[in-house]
Design an enzyme around this catalytic site. Sequence first.
Site, mmCIF file in Angstrom:
data_model
loop_
_atom_site.group_PDB
_atom_site.id
_atom_site.type_symbol
_atom_site.label_atom_id
_atom_site.label_comp_id
_atom_site.label_asym_id
_atom_site.label_seq_id
_atom_site.Cartn_x
_atom_site.Cartn_y
_atom_site.Cartn_z
ATOM 1 N N CYS A 89 0.269 -1.509 -0.009
ATOM 2 C CA CYS A 89 0.049 -0.097 0.298
ATOM 3 C C CYS A 89 0.673 1.366 -0.285
ATOM 4 O O CYS A 89 2.469 1.305 0.268
ATOM 5 C CB CYS A 89 -1.230 0.095 0.652
ATOM 6 S SG CYS A 89 -2.194 1.521 1.151
ATOM 7 N N ASP A 136 0.647 4.031 2.238
ATOM 8 C CA ASP A 136 0.849 3.944 3.335
ATOM 9 C C ASP A 136 1.712 4.992 3.837
ATOM 10 O O ASP A 136 1.962 3.746 3.745
ATOM 11 C CB ASP A 136 -0.212 3.251 3.663
ATOM 12 C CG ASP A 136 -0.618 4.134 5.243
ATOM 13 O OD1 ASP A 136 -0.018 4.554 5.954
ATOM 14 O OD2 ASP A 136 -1.623 3.685 5.739
ATOM 15 N N ARG A 170 3.469 4.539 6.393
ATOM 16 C CA ARG A 170 3.387 4.350 8.017
ATOM 17 C C ARG A 170 4.058 2.365 6.995
ATOM 18 O O ARG A 170 4.091 1.786 8.183
ATOM 19 C CB ARG A 170 2.061 4.049 8.718
ATOM 20 C CG ARG A 170 1.514 5.596 8.702
ATOM 21 C CD ARG A 170 0.117 5.540 9.727
ATOM 22 N NE ARG A 170 -0.878 4.977 9.107
ATOM 23 C CZ ARG A 170 -1.758 5.141 9.306
ATOM 24 N NH1 ARG A 170 -2.259 5.696 10.654
ATOM 25 N NH2 ARG A 170 -2.785 4.535 7.856
ATOM 26 N N HIS A 180 -2.197 -3.564 5.005
ATOM 27 C CA HIS A 180 -2.353 -3.613 6.612
ATOM 28 C C HIS A 180 -3.250 -3.055 7.142
ATOM 29 O O HIS A 180 -4.338 -2.780 6.550
ATOM 30 C CB HIS A 180 -0.909 -2.406 6.360
ATOM 31 C CG HIS A 180 -2.045 -1.296 6.574
ATOM 32 N ND1 HIS A 180 -2.464 -0.106 6.316
ATOM 33 C CD2 HIS A 180 -1.965 -0.967 5.003
ATOM 34 C CE1 HIS A 180 -2.024 0.964 5.431
ATOM 35 N NE2 HIS A 180 -2.616 0.846 4.882
ATOM 36 N N CYS A 204 -6.520 0.151 6.915
ATOM 37 C CA CYS A 204 -5.693 1.366 5.425
ATOM 38 C C CYS A 204 -6.721 1.789 4.874
ATOM 39 O O CYS A 204 -8.192 1.499 4.977
ATOM 40 C CB CYS A 204 -5.833 -0.023 4.478
ATOM 41 S SG CYS A 204 -5.544 0.504 3.101
HETATM 42 CO CO CO Z 1 -3.501 1.160 3.098
#
Ligand code: CO
Length: 220
Positions: free
Chosen positions: A42, A44, A46, A98, A101
């Site tokens: 992803c 993301d 993080r 994750h 999400c």
């Molecule tokens: Co995500």
Amino acid sequence: MRILSHLFENNKRWAASIHEKDPTFFERLSQQQNPEYLWIGCSDSRVPANQIVGLLPGDIFVHRNVANLVVYDDLNCQSVLQYGVEALKVRHIIVCGHYGCGGVQAALSPTSLGRLDNWLRYIKDVHSLHRGYLNALQDPVEIHNALCELNIIEQARNVCQNKIVEDAWAREQAIDVHAWIYSIQDGILRDLGFTVTSRSEVQPLYTQAIESFIKKPPHR
Ligand code: CO
């Protein structure tokens, strides 16, 4: 003054620290890349591929998009997959999503996000496919976690059923496909139990993964 100068300063320090530990590191890497892993994750912020698994530049070929989707007509993802498999000959393909999400959460919400809705459609398709199981769940967090996990298994299956990977297996190129989930709450990775090493394994292992998932969900 340089724009975003702190990032350039960070970069100089980072390059110097690598060089200090291994003076020929960058020189060696500049000759060629030979990564063992292709990571589909992803976007993301993080969930940074290299840091999570403690690997250096040169170790992982990476593709990231919102909610780690593997879509047949996504030129970007398909190009990465083709280059990873055919040119770099990666040994493992890891689909890693994750919990928490935002893409999965948005797909569960009736609110429109404009153009992003088209992309989230693929997650809604995963939801539809498993609606019997998901609709029986009550707790919204539980539903979210389950959809995150199911989405990863579905995307890993999309990798397995992709022509590029099927052709590689047909010529006996060794590739293992993995489905992993990362927790942004404690930084820990978990294997979702769908690891495929040949074309004939895809369907039985998929059925097994989904059945055992429904009997005993991994996050609970
Ligand atoms: Co995500």
